[in-house]
Design an enzyme around this catalytic site. Structure first.
Site, PDB file in Angstrom:
ATOM      1  N   ARG A  48       0.960  -1.102   0.024  1.00  0.00           N
ATOM      2  CA  ARG A  48       0.006   0.039   0.077  1.00  0.00           C
ATOM      3  C   ARG A  48       0.664   1.121  -0.048  1.00  0.00           C
ATOM      4  O   ARG A  48       0.417   2.221  -0.695  1.00  0.00           O
ATOM      5  CB  ARG A  48      -1.199   0.010   1.160  1.00  0.00           C
ATOM      6  CG  ARG A  48      -2.123  -0.715   0.879  1.00  0.00           C
ATOM      7  CD  ARG A  48      -3.330  -0.453   1.791  1.00  0.00           C
ATOM      8  NE  ARG A  48      -4.479  -1.063   1.109  1.00  0.00           N
ATOM      9  CZ  ARG A  48      -5.598  -0.002   0.646  1.00  0.00           C
ATOM     10  NH1 ARG A  48      -5.323   0.926   0.470  1.00  0.00           N
ATOM     11  NH2 ARG A  48      -6.812  -1.115   0.243  1.00  0.00           N
ATOM     12  N   HIS A  94       1.910   1.619  -3.337  1.00  0.00           N
ATOM     13  CA  HIS A  94       0.622   2.019  -4.095  1.00  0.00           C
ATOM     14  C   HIS A  94       0.397   3.822  -3.895  1.00  0.00           C
ATOM     15  O   HIS A  94       0.045   4.303  -4.942  1.00  0.00           O
ATOM     16  CB  HIS A  94      -0.510   1.241  -3.828  1.00  0.00           C
ATOM     17  CG  HIS A  94      -1.681   1.851  -4.575  1.00  0.00           C
ATOM     18  ND1 HIS A  94      -2.640   2.303  -3.997  1.00  0.00           N
ATOM     19  CD2 HIS A  94      -2.104   1.455  -5.538  1.00  0.00           C
ATOM     20  CE1 HIS A  94      -3.823   2.622  -4.834  1.00  0.00           C
ATOM     21  NE2 HIS A  94      -3.343   1.937  -5.939  1.00  0.00           N
TER      22      HIS A  94
END
Ligand code: SF4
Length: 657
Positions: free
Chosen positions: A487, A490
């Site tokens: 994440r 990301h």
């Protein structure tokens, strides 16, 4: 300099700079040569490609470095003759003499051949495309398009080799020790016949009279092609750990989409050196192999290859996946096929049909295998071809989605043979499948192809995470920590962020337990607090930022520090068992550490990812050095920020992707 077939002396000037190719007869390269090549490639962008002719090439080289590049390559023996720089393409089985089907080892034949070739100036005139092979009986050293080949002789396969011309047995044989002369004689005969041709032939097939005429020149007559197994190329592709016929091990690893980098190769060379290993093989399947290993060495070598970003896993989606040089490297590229192809690695299986992505109609590197799926960015859209037919899509992203998790049926039934009108990106013919399956919902035919975007948020997430997992080095992480790193990547788009992440062993467990237990989340800035998705929080946890508290400004004056550092003073009553998140201000992290040193109650864990040029790296190092005080997660260096910090919390808060 502008040649399309580059060498060490003649670079091709590509979109991303100079492209230099280094010949490796038989794919043989020493560890020392690999190091020198990597250092030479590092004079530029450090991008390294493995070619389908078992050569290495460096991309993105600045022209001003041509002298230094040449000097390094020559010094380590990778260019034994300048005149023969582009006379290459001698292939052998990377497992020569070690494969269960091997009847002899071709190593010495390759070495003797290249020494004699480089000593004969006339042979420098050979065309660059001519392919010669030396096979050991495994078939791994043969190619369907080989102009000339040596294969074990039928009557005495352990000691004699026979010459194939254009894939057909010639009846010309020799002892192993002198077999290279057979091949050299055939090459000299090729040049004699070329001299008499009106147009210079580039291979045996283009000679007037073809392979039969060449055999005749050699005083031989050709037999029927591919009659015997010994003349047929093997489709086997060694990958991972292989047991050799002598019970020792070999390990092969492929470069995803044929590419790696100078830094990874340097680290690999160092690692192999430490193990006392001296040589590698570059294969025509864009992989590297290390041979003759003890079983206990094989595992370590596989780790080294994996750490270098190469793939040893036979079930990996990278197996059978290829792409051309693409956007940024080739001026003809119409789309970023490499990124689209990379997104396929996480969703396809190794047993799916081979898949090749081309950024224009030239289709560089496309495999000849009939079962292959071919994706081509054309002037009128992206065409996906396969055994089931052909379909037209608006973008490479749509094509990646349309191919789905099993490529085999991907082209079946949709728009077979139908070309969409220019500018139309919708799957035509009402078959529906492609765009809908990709999450690229139906859109007006008037939308130009380059504006056809993926509309399904879930699908965007899925593909993003799949791409990250395919490209980032995540082997060090597992469970919630792996989710956390994915994440964070990301949030910033940089897959190499994973390399800078450090967490204490108990961090993930402490942070997730704290969140489940209802701990408060203390943030250094409102931006961090705003990025935390409240619905993911498992116990409706309180998210606190004290930066806006009027007392913070007053404390800052009092303490002669920044307001973000002063705001930390207001955490005193809430910090015990809390999750602390510092995403912006190094001063806040320093202040927190000072108070923890002084004996403040301990938070459950600290996410320390402040960003910037002053104090950011230092404050994170200071946190990591105090693992005795608190569980922590940091991204070392200058990188960090609110988005990364909030992404880490969101990953820890819920397993939902
Ligand atoms: S297929 Fe086209 S875009 Fe790709 S490398 Fe070849 S010429 Fe360039």
């Amino acid at each position: 300099m502008a040649s399309r077939c580059p060498g060490v002396l003649d670079w091709h000037l590509a979109e991303d700079g100079g492209l230099a190719r280094v010949r490796l007869p038989g794919g043989i390269i020493s560890v020392e040569q690999l190091r020198e090549f990597a250092l030479a490639a590092g004079l530029g962008a450090g991008v390294v490609e493995l070619t389908s002719r078992a050569s290495l090439q460096a991309r993105g080289l600045p022209v001003r470095e041509q002298g230094r590049f040449l000097a390094r390559i020559e010094r380590c023996g990778l260019l034994p003759s300048r005149a023969h720089d582009r006379v290459r393409n001698l292939l052998q089985s990377p497992l020569a003499g070690r494969h269960p089907r091997s009847s002899l080892d071709t190593y010495r034949v390759v070495r003797a051949f290249d020494r004699a070739l480089c000593a004969d100036e006339r042979l420098a005139a050979l065309p660059h495309r001519l392919v010669s092979c030396v096979d050991d009986g495994s078939g791994l050293g043969l190619r369907a398009d080989a102009d000339l080949a040596l294969v074990p002789a039928a009557a005495d396969p352990a000691r004699r080799l026979e010459l194939l011309v254009g894939g057909c047995p010639s009846g010309l044989e020799s002892e192993l020790a002198t077999a290279h002369e057979l091949l050299l004689d055939a090459l000299r005969a090729f040049l004699r016949l070329s001299d008499r041709a009106t147009k210079a032939p580039r291979n045996v097939h283009e000679l007037p009279g073809g392979a039969s005429r060449l055999a005749q020149e050699l005083g031989a007559q050709l037999g029927p092609p591919l009659l015997a197994e010994r003349c047929a190329p093997s489709q086997e592709r060694p990958l991972g750990e292989i047991e050799q016929r002598d019970r020792r091990r070999a390990v092969f690893a492929l470069a995803p989409l044929g590419r790696t980098d100078a830094g990874s190769l340097l680290a690999l060379a160092d690692g192999l050196d430490e193990l006392g290993l001296r040589e590698l093989r570059v294969t025509p399947w864009r992989s590297l192999g290390v041979l003759d290993l003890a079983p206990e060495q094989a595992q370590r070598v596989a780790q080294l290859l994996t750490a270098a970003g190469l793939v040893c896993d036979r079930s990996s989606g990278w197996v059978g996946l290829s792409a051309c040089a693409g956007l940024g490297a080739c001026g003809k590229a119409r789309a970023d096929v490499r990124v689209a192809a990379a997104s396929r690695a996480a969703v396809r299986g190794a047993s799916d049909p081979p898949e090749h992505w081309s950024a224009c109609e030239r289709r560089c590197g496309e495999p000849e295998r009939p079962e292959a799926i071919r994706v081509v960015a054309t002037a009128v859209g992206v065409v996906v071809e396969g055994p089931g037919g052909e379909r037209q899509l608006g973008s490479v992203e749509a094509a990646a989605g349309a191919l789905g998790s099993v490529g085999a049926g991907a082209t079946g039934g949709a728009n077979t043979g139908g070309a969409a009108p220019s500018g139309s990106s919708a799957p035509t013919g009402g078959t529906g499948g492609a765009g809908a399956a990709a999450g690229a919902s139906a859109h007006p035919a008037a939308v130009p192809g380059d504006l056809d975007y993926l509309r399904d948020g879930r699908e965007i997430y899925r593909r993003s995470f799949a791409t990250i997992r395919a490209e980032a080095r995540l082997e060090r992480f597992a469970g919630p920590l792996e989710r956390c790193v994915v994440r964070m990547i990301h949030a910033c788009g940089m897959v190499d962020l994973a390399d800078d992440v450090e967490a204490s062993p108990g961090f993930a467990a402490a942070a997730t337990a704290a969140l489940r237990g209802g701990a408060a989340i203390l943030c250094d800035t409102e931006m961090v607090a705003a990025g935390i998705t409240r619905r993911r929080l498992p116990a409706d946890n309180e998210v606190v930022c004290t930066l806006g508290d009027p007392r913070a400004a007053e404390l800052a004056r009092e303490l002669a520090t920044t307001r973000t550092a002063a705001a930390v003073e207001l955490w005193r009553e809430r910090i015990e068992g809390a999750l602390v998140v510092v995403g912006n201000a190094p001063t806040a992290l320093f202040q927190l550490l000072i108070r923890l040193e002084e004996g403040w109650p301990r938070p459950a864990a600290v996410i320390g990812v402040p960003v910037g040029f002053v104090g950011a790296a230092e404050s994170k190092r200071a946190l990591a050095a105090r693992r005795h005080l608190v569980e922590f997660l940091v991204v070392h260096g200058r990188r960090g920020g609110s988005a990364i910090a909030a992404a880490a919390v969101n990953a820890l808060a819920s397993e939902e992707e």
